[in-house]
Design a protein around this motif. Sequence first.
Motif: not given
Length: 172
Positions: A139, A132-133, A135-136, A76
């Motif tokens: 986490p 932020d991405r 973190d997704k 990812q």
Amino acid sequence: MRFRSEQPPYSILDRGIERDVLPVAQRYGMGTIVWSPLAQGLLTGRVRKGQQSDLRRSGQYFSHLQDERRIDAVEQLIPLADEAGLPLTHLAIAFVIAHPGVTAALLGPRTMEQLDDLLAGAGVVLSDDILDRIDKIVPPGTNIGQLDMAYNPPAVVNPALRRRPVGERTAE
């Protein structure tokens, strides 16, 4: 004058220190010198799902290189790095040094080419959107799997160090 520092592993895949170590270090003005920002090679992109790599052969010795959860996260992260116009190694280094609780990151290059690449990653500034991405995908404050050489302190390994004697376990 005394200098105190903590030296835990820290990477996009190994974020557990965000939960306790980094906040405490920041609160008390301690330095945090982290190591393994490339998650023992996983964040080089050389280990891919369904593909052989020179690192995967080491999997017989290092189980983290076979950990599908870690490899799935890397899968990812690769398109995210591509979208940001960065090699995965630069994304990994920039992520680690973006945390205000990190004083320095220990790199583990084996060649001058690897050193040059990692140093170039130190000059990258990630946007809040990219962070932020990340973190997704992983986490904050979590680890995906456990490093093979993860330190287990005596109080975790030895129950006697984390339990009061039986006669002293009641509140008086």
